[in-house]
Design an enzyme around this catalytic site. Structure first.
Site, PDB file in Angstrom:
ATOM      1  N   GLU A   1       0.770  -1.193   0.096  1.00 21.83           N
ATOM      2  CA  GLU A   1      -0.047   0.079   0.036  1.00 21.83           C
ATOM      3  C   GLU A   1       0.769   1.356  -0.160  1.00 21.83           C
ATOM      4  O   GLU A   1       1.856   1.370   0.899  1.00 21.83           O
ATOM      5  CB  GLU A   1      -1.052  -0.037   1.060  1.00 21.83           C
ATOM      6  CG  GLU A   1      -1.870   0.984   1.125  1.00 21.83           C
ATOM      7  CD  GLU A   1      -3.018   0.950   2.198  1.00 21.83           C
ATOM      8  OE1 GLU A   1      -4.003   0.618   1.623  1.00 21.83           O
ATOM      9  OE2 GLU A   1      -2.804   1.062   3.312  1.00 21.83           O
TER      10      GLU A   1
ATOM     11  N   LYS B   1       0.723   4.642   1.112  1.00 21.23           N
ATOM     12  CA  LYS B   1      -0.266   5.157   2.156  1.00 21.23           C
ATOM     13  C   LYS B   1       0.756   6.315   2.905  1.00 21.23           C
ATOM     14  O   LYS B   1       1.491   6.308   3.798  1.00 21.23           O
ATOM     15  CB  LYS B   1      -0.833   4.293   3.214  1.00 21.23           C
ATOM     16  CG  LYS B   1      -1.404   4.850   4.385  1.00 21.23           C
ATOM     17  CD  LYS B   1      -1.832   3.680   5.105  1.00 21.23           C
ATOM     18  CE  LYS B   1      -2.687   3.964   6.470  1.00 21.23           C
ATOM     19  NZ  LYS B   1      -3.100   2.982   7.363  1.00 21.23           N
TER      20      LYS B   1
ATOM     21  N   LYS C   1      -8.139   2.969  -3.268  1.00 22.15           N
ATOM     22  CA  LYS C   1      -8.428   2.751  -1.761  1.00 22.15           C
ATOM     23  C   LYS C   1      -9.134   4.097  -1.250  1.00 22.15           C
ATOM     24  O   LYS C   1      -8.509   5.003  -1.137  1.00 22.15           O
ATOM     25  CB  LYS C   1      -7.079   2.397  -1.017  1.00 22.15           C
ATOM     26  CG  LYS C   1      -7.399   2.528   0.474  1.00 22.15           C
ATOM     27  CD  LYS C   1      -7.719   0.841   0.922  1.00 22.15           C
ATOM     28  CE  LYS C   1      -7.859   0.620   2.261  1.00 22.15           C
ATOM     29  NZ  LYS C   1      -6.494   0.834   2.961  1.00 22.15           N
TER      30      LYS C   1
ATOM     31  N   GLU D   1     -14.947  -5.204   1.777  1.00 26.86           N
ATOM     32  CA  GLU D   1     -14.329  -5.116   3.199  1.00 26.86           C
ATOM     33  C   GLU D   1     -15.430  -5.481   4.409  1.00 26.86           C
ATOM     34  O   GLU D   1     -16.415  -4.685   4.297  1.00 26.86           O
ATOM     35  CB  GLU D   1     -13.603  -4.123   3.312  1.00 26.86           C
ATOM     36  CG  GLU D   1     -13.098  -3.858   4.861  1.00 26.86           C
ATOM     37  CD  GLU D   1     -12.276  -2.582   4.850  1.00 26.86           C
ATOM     38  OE1 GLU D   1     -11.180  -2.450   4.365  1.00 26.86           O
ATOM     39  OE2 GLU D   1     -12.634  -1.641   5.830  1.00 26.86           O
TER      40      GLU D   1
ATOM     41  N   ASN E   1     -10.956  -6.490   7.414  1.00 29.37           N
ATOM     42  CA  ASN E   1     -10.316  -5.597   8.121  1.00 29.37           C
ATOM     43  C   ASN E   1      -9.967  -6.073   9.534  1.00 29.37           C
ATOM     44  O   ASN E   1     -10.964  -5.996  10.379  1.00 29.37           O
ATOM     45  CB  ASN E   1     -10.964  -4.309   7.795  1.00 29.37           C
ATOM     46  CG  ASN E   1     -10.107  -3.111   8.095  1.00 29.37           C
ATOM     47  OD1 ASN E   1      -9.011  -3.095   8.532  1.00 29.37           O
ATOM     48  ND2 ASN E   1     -10.515  -2.060   7.569  1.00 29.37           N
TER      49      ASN E   1
ATOM     50  N   GLU F   1      -6.707  -7.560   5.926  1.00 32.44           N
ATOM     51  CA  GLU F   1      -6.196  -6.120   5.711  1.00 32.44           C
ATOM     52  C   GLU F   1      -5.932  -5.590   7.179  1.00 32.44           C
ATOM     53  O   GLU F   1      -6.525  -5.743   8.129  1.00 32.44           O
ATOM     54  CB  GLU F   1      -7.472  -5.352   5.072  1.00 32.44           C
ATOM     55  CG  GLU F   1      -8.006  -5.921   3.822  1.00 32.44           C
ATOM     56  CD  GLU F   1      -9.420  -4.961   3.548  1.00 32.44           C
ATOM     57  OE1 GLU F   1      -9.414  -3.857   3.702  1.00 32.44           O
ATOM     58  OE2 GLU F   1     -10.019  -5.543   3.256  1.00 32.44           O
ATOM     59  N   SER F   2      -4.882  -4.693   7.144  1.00 35.56           N
ATOM     60  CA  SER F   2      -4.305  -3.903   8.294  1.00 35.56           C
ATOM     61  C   SER F   2      -3.794  -4.508   9.196  1.00 35.56           C
ATOM     62  O   SER F   2      -4.061  -5.857   9.617  1.00 35.56           O
ATOM     63  CB  SER F   2      -5.410  -3.230   8.847  1.00 35.56           C
ATOM     64  OG  SER F   2      -6.212  -2.286   7.878  1.00 35.56           O
TER      65      SER F   2
END
Length: 277
Positions: free
Chosen positions: A59, A61, A122, A171, A191, A221-222
């Site tokens: 990502e 970010k 995103k 998500e 997520n 995710e994350s």
């Protein structure tokens, strides 16, 4: 405690009014129609994840609502291409400006720099207009967040995304939200970060994996910072792993990705060898 997701979505709706004033819907539809004629082929994020040995979605970010600037000087013509060169299966590029320091043009810039692998748009998509924005800037897939949308809204956006040639990463964060998997998105995401509180717990992916269809392309995710966790998530049935801050906070995100993938491969080999003992 302030619900960050509600705040972001409320701001997004205000933004959309401004976007539509600057570029009316009729005009963006015409621009996308021409763009699709010139760029009919879109690299499949789903297929890339299913065929990848690492499944890493790296990502781009630059900022986070909870941590502030991560890499304010991060360049969209450098880092995404470096991710591609160092083994990313796909990219995720933040396009929300207010809270994440992103822009739609970051995807266009990444494409012009030589990025050819799938790119996830995103953002916090709550309106059809944003799907046209995503296609116009060169994205391959869009993120839809169950917590932002009713099931009907999600189904309508998913249908239009497919009409535009975009895939959908849907998500979910809770057991109740896993019902949205019935809509058969291209990828089902779990997520690990609660978007209301921004508290992260990777155990959320392990907890909810069994609630997703067995045949789904599953994405965690994350909060993923350990190659060993990725190896364990693979064992739990996940195909994709979205990692952002863990790479972006380093001096060389591409090199950090390369080292991370190498450690994943070693962790998987160790797991295979130990299971054969």
């Amino acid at each position: 405690m302030k619900d960050v997701l509600q705040e972001i979505v409320a701001h997004k709706r205000v933004e959309l009014v401004q976007f539509k004033e600057q570029l009316p819907e009729r005009m963006i539809h015409q621009l996308v129609e021409r763009y699709v004629e010139e760029h009919p082929e879109v690299p499949s994020m789903r297929q890339s994840l299913l065929s990848s040995s690492s499944g890493i979605i790296a990502e781009f970010k630059r900022r986070s609502p909870s941590k502030g600037w991560i890499k304010e000087e991060g360049r969209a013509d450098v880092i995404p291409l470096s991710y591609q060169e160092n083994g990313a299966a796909a990219l995720s590029i933040l396009t929300d400006e207010q809270y994440f320091g992103g822009k739609d043009e970051f995807i266009s810039i990444a494409r012009r720099s030589g990025v050819t692998i799938p790119v996830l748009y995103k953002n916090f998509v709550v309106d059809e207009y944003q799907l046209f924005q995503a296609r116009l800037c060169g994205a391959s897939a869009v993120l839809l967040i169950a917590a932002d949308l009713s099931k009907k809204e999600c189904a309508d956006l998913l249908r239009l995304a497919h009409e535009l040639g975009l895939e959908v990463l849907l998500e979910m964060h809770s057991e109740a939200e896993t019902e949205y998997a019935e809509l058969k998105p291209d990828m089902c995401g779990i997520n690990n970060r609660n978007l209301g509180t921004f508290i992260t717990d990777v155990r959320n992916s392990f907890r909810l994996a069994s609630f997703l269809p067995a045949e789904a392309c599953k994405v965690s995710e994350s909060g993923i910072s350990s190659p060993h966790v990725v190896a364990d998530l693979r064992m739990a049935g996940f195909n994709g792993f979205l990692v952002g801050e863990n790479f972006m906070k380093t001096e060389d995100p591409g090199a950090a990705l390369r080292g991370f993938i190498s450690e994943i491969e070693m962790a998987i080999k160790r797991d295979i060898n130990s299971s054969n003992i």
